[in-house]
Design a protein around this motif. Structure first.
Motif, PDB file in Angstrom:
ATOM      1  N   ALA A 165      -8.724  -2.066  -6.093  1.00 17.47           N
ATOM      2  CA  ALA A 165      -9.438  -1.424  -4.977  1.00 17.47           C
ATOM      3  C   ALA A 165     -10.545  -2.490  -4.952  1.00 17.47           C
ATOM      4  CB  ALA A 165      -9.633   0.015  -5.584  1.00 17.47           C
ATOM      5  N   ARG A 166     -11.046  -2.460  -3.408  1.00 16.68           N
ATOM      6  CA  ARG A 166     -12.000  -3.016  -2.964  1.00 16.68           C
ATOM      7  C   ARG A 166     -13.299  -1.978  -3.260  1.00 16.68           C
ATOM      8  NH1 ARG A 166     -11.989  -7.054   1.841  1.00 16.68           N
ATOM      9  NH2 ARG A 166     -13.935  -7.187   1.056  1.00 16.68           N
ATOM     10  N   ARG A 167     -12.811  -0.923  -2.573  1.00 16.75           N
ATOM     11  CA  ARG A 167     -13.730   0.218  -2.222  1.00 16.75           C
ATOM     12  C   ARG A 167     -13.124   1.515  -2.901  1.00 16.75           C
ATOM     13  NH1 ARG A 167     -18.358  -0.710   0.085  1.00 16.75           N
ATOM     14  NH2 ARG A 167     -18.400  -2.719   1.433  1.00 16.75           N
ATOM     15  N   VAL A 168     -14.041   2.621  -3.132  1.00 14.31           N
ATOM     16  CA  VAL A 168     -13.416   3.989  -3.783  1.00 14.31           C
ATOM     17  C   VAL A 168     -12.409   4.414  -3.020  1.00 14.31           C
ATOM     18  CG1 VAL A 168     -13.976   6.062  -4.641  1.00 14.31           C
ATOM     19  CG2 VAL A 168     -15.665   4.099  -5.162  1.00 14.31           C
ATOM     20  N   SER A 169     -12.710   4.371  -1.657  1.00 14.10           N
ATOM     21  CA  SER A 169     -11.833   4.758  -0.726  1.00 14.10           C
ATOM     22  C   SER A 169     -10.380   4.560  -0.568  1.00 14.10           C
ATOM     23  CB  SER A 169     -12.371   4.516   0.979  1.00 14.10           C
ATOM     24  OG  SER A 169     -12.382   3.172   1.068  1.00 14.10           O
ATOM     25  N   ASP A 170     -10.270   3.007  -1.203  1.00 11.38           N
ATOM     26  CA  ASP A 170      -8.622   2.711  -1.532  1.00 11.38           C
ATOM     27  C   ASP A 170      -7.857   3.644  -2.404  1.00 11.38           C
ATOM     28  OD1 ASP A 170      -9.334   0.438   0.134  1.00 11.38           O
ATOM     29  OD2 ASP A 170      -9.608  -0.754  -1.650  1.00 11.38           O
ATOM     30  N   VAL A 171      -8.747   4.146  -3.522  1.00 11.91           N
ATOM     31  CA  VAL A 171      -8.201   5.083  -4.458  1.00 11.91           C
ATOM     32  C   VAL A 171      -7.793   6.489  -3.700  1.00 11.91           C
ATOM     33  CG1 VAL A 171      -8.646   6.769  -6.453  1.00 11.91           C
ATOM     34  CG2 VAL A 171      -9.430   4.401  -6.375  1.00 11.91           C
ATOM     35  N   SER A 172      -8.895   6.853  -2.744  1.00  8.02           N
ATOM     36  CA  SER A 172      -8.569   8.157  -2.019  1.00  8.02           C
ATOM     37  C   SER A 172      -7.498   8.240  -1.123  1.00  8.02           C
ATOM     38  CB  SER A 172      -9.765   8.440  -1.106  1.00  8.02           C
ATOM     39  OG  SER A 172     -10.919   8.312  -2.118  1.00  8.02           O
ATOM     40  N   THR A 173      -7.259   7.092  -0.539  1.00  7.16           N
ATOM     41  CA  THR A 173      -6.142   6.886   0.318  1.00  7.16           C
ATOM     42  C   THR A 173      -4.884   6.892  -0.276  1.00  7.16           C
ATOM     43  OG1 THR A 173      -7.248   5.297   1.787  1.00  7.16           O
ATOM     44  CG2 THR A 173      -5.136   5.190   1.967  1.00  7.16           C
ATOM     45  N   ALA A 174      -4.851   6.187  -1.585  1.00  7.18           N
ATOM     46  CA  ALA A 174      -3.597   6.252  -2.196  1.00  7.18           C
ATOM     47  C   ALA A 174      -3.178   7.708  -2.885  1.00  7.18           C
ATOM     48  CB  ALA A 174      -3.553   5.347  -3.439  1.00  7.18           C
ATOM     49  N   ILE A 175      -4.025   8.373  -3.076  1.00  6.66           N
ATOM     50  CA  ILE A 175      -3.730   9.656  -3.587  1.00  6.66           C
ATOM     51  C   ILE A 175      -3.411  10.832  -2.365  1.00  6.66           C
ATOM     52  CG2 ILE A 175      -4.852  12.071  -4.309  1.00  6.66           C
ATOM     53  CD1 ILE A 175      -6.982  10.259  -6.005  1.00  6.66           C
ATOM     54  N   GLU A 176      -4.062  10.527  -1.078  1.00 11.81           N
ATOM     55  CA  GLU A 176      -3.760  11.482  -0.254  1.00 11.81           C
ATOM     56  C   GLU A 176      -2.101  10.905   0.575  1.00 11.81           C
ATOM     57  OE1 GLU A 176      -5.815  13.413   3.747  1.00 11.81           O
ATOM     58  OE2 GLU A 176      -5.679  11.038   3.701  1.00 11.81           O
ATOM     59  N   GLN A 177      -1.882   9.586   0.263  1.00 14.11           N
ATOM     60  CA  GLN A 177      -0.534   9.343   0.861  1.00 14.11           C
ATOM     61  C   GLN A 177       0.668   9.927   0.152  1.00 14.11           C
ATOM     62  OE1 GLN A 177      -0.887   4.961   0.343  1.00 14.11           O
ATOM     63  NE2 GLN A 177      -1.316   4.701   2.454  1.00 14.11           N
ATOM     64  N   VAL A 178       0.358  10.024  -1.229  1.00 10.79           N
ATOM     65  CA  VAL A 178       1.283  10.992  -2.064  1.00 10.79           C
ATOM     66  C   VAL A 178       1.450  12.577  -1.603  1.00 10.79           C
ATOM     67  CG1 VAL A 178       1.998  11.715  -4.202  1.00 10.79           C
ATOM     68  CG2 VAL A 178       1.125   9.544  -3.948  1.00 10.79           C
ATOM     69  N   ALA A 179       0.250  12.875  -1.211  1.00  7.44           N
ATOM     70  CA  ALA A 179       0.250  14.388  -0.853  1.00  7.44           C
ATOM     71  C   ALA A 179       1.160  14.562   0.666  1.00  7.44           C
ATOM     72  CB  ALA A 179      -1.190  14.783  -0.560  1.00  7.44           C
ATOM     73  N   ASP A 180       0.746  13.490   1.322  1.00  5.06           N
ATOM     74  CA  ASP A 180       1.466  13.638   2.782  1.00  5.06           C
ATOM     75  C   ASP A 180       2.784  13.269   2.521  1.00  5.06           C
ATOM     76  OD1 ASP A 180      -1.047  13.640   4.052  1.00  5.06           O
ATOM     77  OD2 ASP A 180      -1.090  11.657   4.525  1.00  5.06           O
ATOM     78  N   ARG A 181       3.387  12.458   1.739  1.00  7.60           N
ATOM     79  CA  ARG A 181       4.982  12.413   1.730  1.00  7.60           C
ATOM     80  C   ARG A 181       5.454  13.617   0.792  1.00  7.60           C
ATOM     81  NH1 ARG A 181       3.168   7.135   0.052  1.00  7.60           N
ATOM     82  NH2 ARG A 181       3.218   7.374  -2.086  1.00  7.60           N
ATOM     83  N   ALA A 182       4.709  14.221   0.178  1.00  8.07           N
ATOM     84  CA  ALA A 182       5.211  15.555  -0.623  1.00  8.07           C
ATOM     85  C   ALA A 182       5.087  16.845   0.305  1.00  8.07           C
ATOM     86  CB  ALA A 182       4.646  15.711  -1.538  1.00  8.07           C
ATOM     87  N   GLY A 183       4.134  16.719   1.186  1.00  6.60           N
ATOM     88  CA  GLY A 183       3.993  17.906   2.198  1.00  6.60           C
ATOM     89  C   GLY A 183       3.076  18.739   1.653  1.00  6.60           C
ATOM     90  N   LEU A 184       2.190  18.296   0.550  1.00  5.38           N
ATOM     91  CA  LEU A 184       1.012  19.061  -0.074  1.00  5.38           C
ATOM     92  C   LEU A 184      -0.361  18.701   0.656  1.00  5.38           C
ATOM     93  CD1 LEU A 184       2.561  18.498  -3.586  1.00  5.38           C
ATOM     94  CD2 LEU A 184       2.781  20.711  -2.187  1.00  5.38           C
ATOM     95  N   HIS A 185      -1.173  19.521   0.006  1.00  5.90           N
ATOM     96  CA  HIS A 185      -2.819  19.544   0.609  1.00  5.90           C
ATOM     97  C   HIS A 185      -3.478  19.454  -0.411  1.00  5.90           C
ATOM     98  CE1 HIS A 185      -0.793  20.584   4.449  1.00  5.90           C
ATOM     99  NE2 HIS A 185      -0.162  21.397   3.805  1.00  5.90           N
ATOM    100  N   PRO A 186      -4.464  18.305  -0.505  1.00  6.58           N
ATOM    101  CA  PRO A 186      -5.587  18.215  -1.402  1.00  6.58           C
ATOM    102  C   PRO A 186      -6.424  19.117  -0.894  1.00  6.58           C
ATOM    103  CG  PRO A 186      -5.259  16.139  -0.535  1.00  6.58           C
ATOM    104  CD  PRO A 186      -4.275  17.114   0.392  1.00  6.58           C
ATOM    105  N   ILE A 187      -7.019  19.980  -1.858  1.00  2.56           N
ATOM    106  CA  ILE A 187      -8.170  21.097  -1.743  1.00  2.56           C
ATOM    107  C   ILE A 187      -9.405  20.347  -1.114  1.00  2.56           C
ATOM    108  CG2 ILE A 187      -9.767  22.514  -2.924  1.00  2.56           C
ATOM    109  CD1 ILE A 187      -7.346  24.085  -2.562  1.00  2.56           C
ATOM    110  N   GLU A 188      -9.881  20.744   0.061  1.00  2.77           N
ATOM    111  CA  GLU A 188     -11.089  20.231   0.617  1.00  2.77           C
ATOM    112  C   GLU A 188     -12.397  20.542  -0.312  1.00  2.77           C
ATOM    113  OE1 GLU A 188     -12.543  18.186   3.660  1.00  2.77           O
ATOM    114  OE2 GLU A 188     -10.742  18.661   3.706  1.00  2.77           O
ATOM    115  N   GLY A 189     -13.089  19.611  -0.492  1.00  2.82           N
ATOM    116  CA  GLY A 189     -14.348  19.587  -0.772  1.00  2.82           C
ATOM    117  C   GLY A 189     -14.548  19.400  -2.319  1.00  2.82           C
ATOM    118  N   TYR A 190     -13.302  19.287  -3.340  1.00  4.53           N
ATOM    119  CA  TYR A 190     -13.507  19.172  -4.488  1.00  4.53           C
ATOM    120  C   TYR A 190     -12.772  17.675  -5.027  1.00  4.53           C
ATOM    121  CZ  TYR A 190     -14.373  23.825  -5.072  1.00  4.53           C
ATOM    122  OH  TYR A 190     -15.084  25.184  -4.903  1.00  4.53           O
ATOM    123  N   VAL A 191     -13.384  16.897  -5.526  1.00  2.00           N
ATOM    124  CA  VAL A 191     -13.160  15.643  -5.907  1.00  2.00           C
ATOM    125  C   VAL A 191     -13.562  15.120  -7.165  1.00  2.00           C
ATOM    126  CG1 VAL A 191     -14.081  15.225  -3.289  1.00  2.00           C
ATOM    127  CG2 VAL A 191     -15.875  14.726  -5.140  1.00  2.00           C
TER     128      VAL A 191
END
Length: 269
Positions: free
Chosen positions: A144-170
């Motif tokens: 990763a160049r930036r922390v956001s690269d990690v965030s993107t990788a996590i959300e991509q898994v959620a999107d593919r699985a049809g799941l949702h990260p809890i808003e506001g908890y990081v």
């Protein structure tokens, strides 16, 4: 480096790895104790005994008044559940979050499990996808160049699985305190995030739910539940970034098994 982010030496990372392995063992003890008929207080006691026997201290107990060594969250509880007299039943989906301190340096990790080992197919898929997102995030951190690269990788898994990260908890930075900068969101965020640099240690912790990404905090002022009552899962590891690679501080093998499917070999600090 963004203001307020603590960079560690490799020697300091090695102390954090000692704390991290104690957390790993405490979670293993908690997992073994989480059987049908056990109370969440008994599960907490198993983790507490492991930390004490190792000569470490809990970083959860007393943190802003938190009354236990672990956070134990059951079914629709997402995070920060307080152990007590609740009796676990077969099929419960349980997340256990735990931390320890060695010589002033912190470790933090979380697991999810299904009591009795069975559970519904939906719960198993939720738990497995959340763990998969954890390792995707850790793997992304390796380049990763930036922390956001990690965030993107996590959300991509959620999107593919049809799941949702809890808003506001990081996730978060970790070191001489359990919670430090930078935040590590489990979803894409707008704006530029901090650069990833050698010396950073991050706790990556996806929290996914089947239903809405909205949550509420119960009257105990700690336990966070999904707003629609859908079940949740939570996995976490603490990871060090150094000049030669990454090392999962809360895994005895440095994350080798989890990272093997991503073609990444962890390097000890």
């Amino acid at each position: 480096m963004a203001r307020g982010i603590e960079l560690k030496t490799r020697e300091q990372m090695r102390v954090m790895a000692r704390a991290g392995v104690i957390v790993e063992h405490a979670l293993a003890a908690a997992r073994a104790a989480a059987v049908p008929g056990a109370t969440t207080a008994q599960v907490d006691a198993a983790a507490a005994a492991t930390i004490a026997d190792a000569g470490a201290t809990s970083n959860f107990l007393g943190y802003h008044g938190f009354p236990a060594t672990t956070c134990i969250s059951v079914n629709e509880e997402v995070v920060h559940g307080i152990p007590g007299d609740r009796v676990l039943a077969a099929g419960d989906l349980v997340s256990i979050d735990c931390g320890a301190i060695v010589d002033g340096w912190h470790g933090d990790s979380a697991i999810s499990l299904i009591v009795g080992g069975e559970g519904s197919a939906q719960d198993r898929a939720l738990m497995d996808a959340t763990e998969k997102a954890l390792w995707a995030g850790i793997a992304a951190l390796a380049s990763a160049r930036r922390v956001s690269d990690v965030s993107t990788a996590i959300e991509q898994v959620a999107d593919r699985a049809g799941l949702h990260p809890i808003e506001g908890y990081v996730g978060h930075g970790i070191g001489t305190a359990m919670h430090q900068g930078p935040d590590v969101p489990n979803y894409r965020v707008r704006g530029r995030s901090p650069r990833v640099e050698p010396g950073m240690c991050l706790a990556i912790e996806p929290m996914f739910v089947i239903g809405t990404d909205e949550s509420a905090t119960l009257a105990d002022e700690w336990t966070v539940v999904s707003l629609d009552g859908s079940r949740a899962a939570h996995w976490e590891h603490s990871i060090a970034v150094h000049e030669d690679g990454i090392w999962v501080l809360t895994a005895s093998d440095g994350g080798a098994r989890g990272l093997s499917t991503h073609g990444i070999v962890p390097v000890s600090p």
